[in-house]
Every structure is written in C-alpha cells, then in structure tokens.
Design an enzyme around this catalytic site. Structure first.
Site, PDB file in Angstrom:
ATOM      1  N   LYS A  61     -13.992   0.634  -4.080  1.00 46.62           N
ATOM      2  CA  LYS A  61     -15.065   0.968  -3.121  1.00 46.62           C
ATOM      3  C   LYS A  61     -16.161   1.774  -3.817  1.00 46.62           C
ATOM      4  O   LYS A  61     -17.348   1.522  -3.616  1.00 46.62           O
ATOM      5  CB  LYS A  61     -14.501   1.790  -1.954  1.00 46.62           C
ATOM      6  CG  LYS A  61     -13.653   1.000  -0.989  1.00 46.62           C
ATOM      7  CD  LYS A  61     -13.302   1.855   0.215  1.00 46.62           C
ATOM      8  CE  LYS A  61     -12.132   1.291   0.961  1.00 46.62           C
ATOM      9  NZ  LYS A  61     -11.538   2.238   1.880  1.00 46.62           N
ATOM     10  N   GLU A  78       0.823  -1.209   0.000  1.00 39.72           N
ATOM     11  CA  GLU A  78       0.000   0.000   0.000  1.00 39.72           C
ATOM     12  C   GLU A  78       0.862   1.266   0.000  1.00 39.72           C
ATOM     13  O   GLU A  78       0.443   2.306  -0.483  1.00 39.72           O
ATOM     14  CB  GLU A  78      -0.920  -0.017   1.232  1.00 39.72           C
ATOM     15  CG  GLU A  78      -2.325   0.432   0.934  1.00 39.72           C
ATOM     16  CD  GLU A  78      -3.277   0.236   2.104  1.00 39.72           C
ATOM     17  OE1 GLU A  78      -4.243  -0.531   1.939  1.00 39.72           O
ATOM     18  OE2 GLU A  78      -3.086   0.831   3.172  1.00 39.72           O
ATOM     19  N   HIS A  83       7.056 -26.906   0.150  1.00 40.36           N
ATOM     20  CA  HIS A  83       6.371 -28.055  -0.446  1.00 40.36           C
ATOM     21  C   HIS A  83       5.291 -27.621  -1.429  1.00 40.36           C
ATOM     22  O   HIS A  83       4.523 -28.440  -1.912  1.00 40.36           O
ATOM     23  CB  HIS A  83       5.783 -28.937   0.661  1.00 40.36           C
ATOM     24  CG  HIS A  83       6.846 -29.528   1.542  1.00 40.36           C
ATOM     25  ND1 HIS A  83       7.240 -30.835   1.462  1.00 40.36           N
ATOM     26  CD2 HIS A  83       7.627 -28.963   2.489  1.00 40.36           C
ATOM     27  CE1 HIS A  83       8.215 -31.063   2.339  1.00 40.36           C
ATOM     28  NE2 HIS A  83       8.465 -29.935   2.975  1.00 40.36           N
TER      29      HIS A  83
END
Ligand code: PA5
Length: 430
Positions: A418, A283, A304
């Site tokens: 948003k 950010e 893994h």
C-alpha cells in the site's frame, strides 16, 4: 456421524493420535493465554467471546433494517474488501446458493480496482433499485472508498440525497475514521465493527450480519451456532477438543514436510468458504517467513485441473476437506432411451450419491498418493452449522498461530504494497 455432533473431524488419514497428544502441554499453556488474554495480540481477542457478548440491540436493528431493504430494493451493493466482505460472501453463497430465488441480489463491490467490473456494475445498477452497505474498519481503504464514491453518487442522482440517506448503511469503527465522520455528517444508519475484532475475524459482527440478513439468512441462528461452537471447543483437553486436534495437526504437517494446506469442498456454492479460509489462515499465520500456504479447491471441478498435481506432483500438500452429507436441493440422473452416453447405469440416482462416490474415491486415491487428508463432515449446512464451522476455524487458527509463534491477529505485511502504491499514486505523505 453421531446425531449430537454438528461437525465430525476425522484425522485418521493424516496423523496418529499419540502425535496429537504430545502437544498437550503447549496447548494448555496457549489456551490459558487466550482465555486470560495474556498473549501477543490480546487486544484483538474480541471475536473469541463475541457470540455471547454481541450487541443484542444492534442485532435487532440489523434485522429490522434488513427487512425494509428486502422490501424496498432489487439489489444490495456491499462495498468492502478482505475481512470486510469475504465472510458475508462465503455465508450468503453457501446458504442461499449461486442462483438464489428470493430477496434482493447481493453484489460485492469495492474489492477490486478492475476498471471493467467496476464499469459493468455501475451500468447494471443504473437499471436497478438498490441500497448500499459500505463496510470499512479504517474507513480509508482505497478500493472500497472509490467504489462507494461511485455508487453513492449514482444513488443520489437516482433517488435524491434525502432518500439515498435511508438506503445507505455504514459499518465501521464506533467513533473514528473517515467513514464514521462521513456517516455521522450524512446521517446514515451505522453499525459498529468493534475495536478488538480484526477484519478477518469479523463475520459475527455487523460486517457479516447485515448483508446476510438482507439475503434472508437467520442471523440469530448463525450466532447461536457460533456460541455453541465456542462452548464445545473451550476445553483444552486434546482428547476431547477436535478443533484443537485439527490445529495441532496443521502444526505437525508444517513441521513434517508439508507447506500447503488445500481446503477442499465438493459443492460449488461453498467455493467462497475457501476464499474466507485463505484469508483467515494466510493473514493470521504468514509471518516471520513461516506458515503453511492456504489454498482451496472445489471438487470434482478442480480434479479436472489440479487433480494430476495433487495425485502425482510435488508432495507438498495436505487436504482439509469440508463435506456436507445432505444438500438442500437434489437432482436425479434421467433415463434416456438410446443410452448412447452409457449413463443409464446411474438412472434415478441422485447427484448427491454420485458426488459422495466421487468424494470417497478421491479420498482413497489421494491418501494412497501420499496426501494426508483431514475431513470435517457435517450432516447439513444451515445457518446454525455455518456459525459453528466459522467459529471452529477462528479458534483453530488462534491456537495454530500461537503454536507457530506468530501473532495471529496482526497483518503488518499488508501495509508494504500500500505504501508503494500510495507513493506511486502521489498520495500526500507517501
Ligand atoms: O483482515 C484485514 O485486516 C484486512 O483484510 C481488512 O479487512 C481489509 O483490508 C479491509 O480493511 P478495512 O475494513 O479497514 O477497509
């Protein structure tokens, strides 16, 4: 590592010293700009001396309230998202472990729209005594507000409105916003998220401190670690300042063919530190179509799954490894009469020893596979060291953001989704 070192940063497997030193002029200029608050985003530099200037009275109140909460309830529900929860979660898991045995359970809520998780948490809370810490700087974040509405309603039904007031703690702006208005109207205990501290830089404020104190962490020690880190990394001389050396190395990597920084730990309970780092760097720096993509992995678990790619796939990444030499708890490999699994060669060896060898072997393998590796080593991870480490990264991203010529303290890109979402949901004004 030397006894007086809290962190030991080793850059030998990533960059040559003279390349770091070639940044000195730029670094001195930026360091001066941070100190005299003359750069873009300077009104969000409150975090930089916060370990010194923090509100001591509020910290005492937090410790007092946390003691009461620890006595009175089984669960603390923390409603917050992004910078309003990641630091506390990372700290609590790193210091108390994934199965803590003392104090209330801490549940992080309000960080998702997941109908399944939300429903399960509400059902679970019906069977528990609980308190709530709602954390939101703006006071209007949708995930957090929905979650808070749900748990507040449940708490009021369970214990009554009067008692609920004593069990709700709001961390928000000191005077403005919907949460501040609600908290003042209802008479909740409030803590302040200062104006000049952004969410992802807020772990040393009440945002991090209250949940941590309820979890039984020594927050004064945590702040002391941050203060000592602040002193230690305040010298702009690149020969001395390992935090700035690290920031410069990141910049060098970005301009020399790497596009991903993978934060690596060797301990499951540090996984959330990786999440906190992803927000802090992503950010702060991801602007103007620039920046390293921060990602994280926990080894040996992720060896893994991602191990093949790291060793042999596109050569796009470098690693920043956090390694703690001495775990708080340990276990020995037991003897087995039959030894059908062939493990008796490790009999009586501690898991920390096995983990260390996995680390050493992986480091060598990845470096030989062309993956530059930075290591940050600590002898132990306690509240002091964690405060020191968190401050180290906050200081580093401030420098590397400015090296990248972005403002490390805003996040304009977060608003776009948003706006679309609010439009689709039919919110007034969108
Ligand atoms: O770092 C940030 O700015 C964001 O992650 C915010 O912390 C997050 O969106 C939560 O915002 P608020 O505290 O206003 O609810």
């Amino acid at each position: 590592m030397k006894k007086e070192d809290v962190l030991k940063v080793n850059l030998d497997k990533a960059i040559e010293k003279d390349k770091i030193l070639s940044y000195q002029e730029k670094v001195s200029e930026i360091d001066k700009g941070i100190k005299d608050k003359s750069l873009a985003g300077n009104d969000f530099l409150g975090w930089s001396d916060y370990p010194l200037t923090y509100n001591k009275k509020e910290a005492k109140q937090i410790i007092k309230d946390a003691k009461r909460v620890r006595k009175e309830v089984e669960v603390l529900v923390v409603c917050g998202i992004g910078g309003s929860y990641l630091g506390a979660r990372a700290a609590i898991e790193a210091l108390k472990g994934l199965k803590p045995s003392d104090g209330p359970e801490i549940i992080f809520f309000g960080n998702t729209f997941s109908p399944n998780y939300t429903n399960q948490i509400i059902e679970y809370l019906k069977t528990k005594t609980f308190a709530i810490n709602v954390i939101s700087k703006s006071g209007t974040t949708t995930e957090t507000s929905i979650a808070f509405r749900l748990v507040k309603d449940l708490l009021e039904k369970k214990v009554g409105k009067e008692k609920a007031r004593e069990l709700i703690f709001a961390t928000t702006d000191k005077e403005k916003g919907a949460l501040k208005t609600l908290a003042s109207k209802e008479g909740y205990q409030t803590y302040v998220l200062p104006d000049d501290v952004g969410g992802r830089y807020s772990v040393f404020t009440a945002v991090g401190l209250f949940p941590m104190a309820v979890a039984g962490i020594d927050i004064e020690d945590f702040l002391k670690g941050a203060k000592d880190s602040m002193t230690r990394y305040s010298n702009p001389d690149l020969k001395e300042n390992e935090c700035y050396q690290y920031a410069v190395t990141r910049d060098y990597m970005y301009h020399n063919g790497k596009s991903v920084e993978m934060f690596v730990t060797y301990e499951l309970q540090y996984t959330q530190i990786g999440e906190w780092l992803k927000q802090l760097f992503g950010e702060s720096e991801g602007k103007g179509k620039k920046a390293l993509l921060p990602t994280s992995a926990t080894f040996s678990t992720d060896l893994h799954s991602l191990g093949q790619f790291i060793q042999d796939g596109s050569p796009i990444l470098f690693e920043t490894i956090l390694y703690v030499n001495n775990p708080k708890l340990n276990t020995k490999v037991p003897h087995d009469e039959q030894d059908l699994d062939g493990l008796n060669y490790l009999e009586d060896k501690e898991l920390s020893y096995v983990n260390r060898k996995a680390y050493e072997g992986t480091l060598e393998a990845h470096v030989s596979g062309g993956v530059p590796c930075i290591t940050i080593e600590m002898d132990k991870l306690d509240s002091y060291t964690l405060g020191y480490l968190f401050y180290f990264f906050m200081r580093a991203v401030a420098l590397s953001g400015y090296l990248l010529e972005v403002n490390p303290f805003d996040q304009p890109g977060v608003e776009i989704y948003k706006k679309n979402m609010f439009h689709l949901l039919g919110k007034k004004g969108y």
